[in-house]
Design an enzyme around this catalytic site. Sequence first.
Site, PDB file in Angstrom:
ATOM      1  N   HIS A  64      33.594  42.248  38.766  1.00  0.00           N
ATOM      2  CA  HIS A  64      33.787  43.321  39.739  1.00  0.00           C
ATOM      3  C   HIS A  64      34.270  42.809  41.094  1.00  0.00           C
ATOM      4  O   HIS A  64      33.938  41.703  41.496  1.00  0.00           O
ATOM      5  CB  HIS A  64      32.467  44.063  39.985  1.00  0.00           C
ATOM      6  CG  HIS A  64      31.861  44.644  38.757  1.00  0.00           C
ATOM      7  ND1 HIS A  64      30.503  44.680  38.549  1.00  0.00           N
ATOM      8  CD2 HIS A  64      32.412  45.220  37.659  1.00  0.00           C
ATOM      9  CE1 HIS A  64      30.238  45.249  37.384  1.00  0.00           C
ATOM     10  NE2 HIS A  64      31.383  45.579  36.825  1.00  0.00           N
ATOM     11  N   LYS A  73      28.908  37.978  48.579  1.00  0.00           N
ATOM     12  CA  LYS A  73      27.608  38.191  47.931  1.00  0.00           C
ATOM     13  C   LYS A  73      26.820  36.895  47.858  1.00  0.00           C
ATOM     14  O   LYS A  73      27.361  35.860  47.465  1.00  0.00           O
ATOM     15  CB  LYS A  73      27.790  38.744  46.513  1.00  0.00           C
ATOM     16  CG  LYS A  73      28.431  40.108  46.459  1.00  0.00           C
ATOM     17  CD  LYS A  73      28.655  40.558  45.025  1.00  0.00           C
ATOM     18  CE  LYS A  73      29.319  41.927  44.991  1.00  0.00           C
ATOM     19  NZ  LYS A  73      29.650  42.317  43.614  1.00  0.00           N
ATOM     20  N   TYR A 133      20.967  40.549  45.082  1.00  0.00           N
ATOM     21  CA  TYR A 133      22.052  40.020  45.896  1.00  0.00           C
ATOM     22  C   TYR A 133      22.169  40.752  47.223  1.00  0.00           C
ATOM     23  O   TYR A 133      21.912  41.934  47.334  1.00  0.00           O
ATOM     24  CB  TYR A 133      23.383  40.005  45.149  1.00  0.00           C
ATOM     25  CG  TYR A 133      23.815  41.277  44.463  1.00  0.00           C
ATOM     26  CD1 TYR A 133      24.860  42.039  44.969  1.00  0.00           C
ATOM     27  CD2 TYR A 133      23.214  41.696  43.279  1.00  0.00           C
ATOM     28  CE1 TYR A 133      25.293  43.181  44.319  1.00  0.00           C
ATOM     29  CE2 TYR A 133      23.640  42.832  42.619  1.00  0.00           C
ATOM     30  CZ  TYR A 133      24.684  43.574  43.149  1.00  0.00           C
ATOM     31  OH  TYR A 133      25.104  44.707  42.506  1.00  0.00           O
ATOM     32  N   ASP A 171      33.503  48.768  32.426  1.00  0.00           N
ATOM     33  CA  ASP A 171      33.942  47.371  32.443  1.00  0.00           C
ATOM     34  C   ASP A 171      34.960  47.065  31.345  1.00  0.00           C
ATOM     35  O   ASP A 171      35.721  46.111  31.463  1.00  0.00           O
ATOM     36  CB  ASP A 171      32.748  46.421  32.327  1.00  0.00           C
ATOM     37  CG  ASP A 171      31.982  46.289  33.636  1.00  0.00           C
ATOM     38  OD1 ASP A 171      32.467  46.790  34.670  1.00  0.00           O
ATOM     39  OD2 ASP A 171      30.899  45.683  33.621  1.00  0.00           O
TER      40      ASP A 171
END
Length: 188
Positions: A64, A73, A133, A171
């Site tokens: 992603h 991140k 995260y 996805d």
Amino acid sequence: MGKFNFIKTDIPEVQIIEPTVFGDDRGYFMETYHIGEFAAAGIDKPFVQDNQSRSTKGVLRGLHFQKQHTQGKLVRVTMGEVFDVAVDCRPHSATFGKWVGATLSAENKRMLWIPEGFAHGFMVLSDVAEFTYKCTDVYDPTAEGGIPYNDPTVNVQWPDCGCEHKTSAKDKEHTPFAEQKFEYFEKY
């Protein structure tokens, strides 16, 4: 000695971070973030959003990215084990299209820093994993983008988890890497 060991990967902007863990028969203590030490390692953007997910063995999330509101991140695992991957999507980078991966687990307590301009994904290796995260920008569902986890151009070498990969329908619909222009990452 600092509280963290910052390890450069084959893509130097992506770093593995090992915290110093203080433990005894009662358990352990560690810092998971310190603004001064992270800034000294080149990770100096403010974090504005924290996320957490729980997944079962074989779940593969990613790869992603966001086209606007791009996110750096800082990722880690609080339960279980995952194989975490960053793919360089910066068109002018010497490592454009390359990937790096690291095994993150509750046991090894490692973290991975993935800067803006990268796609990110992970696969769960343990029966269950909790993944947390910190992000440098807010999530914007209208800016979602991605690369198929099994894209032949990127060719991520996912470990064998002994089970079938479980991915979301979304996805499975990502545009192949070779068909994307990544103009939104030119500034990185």
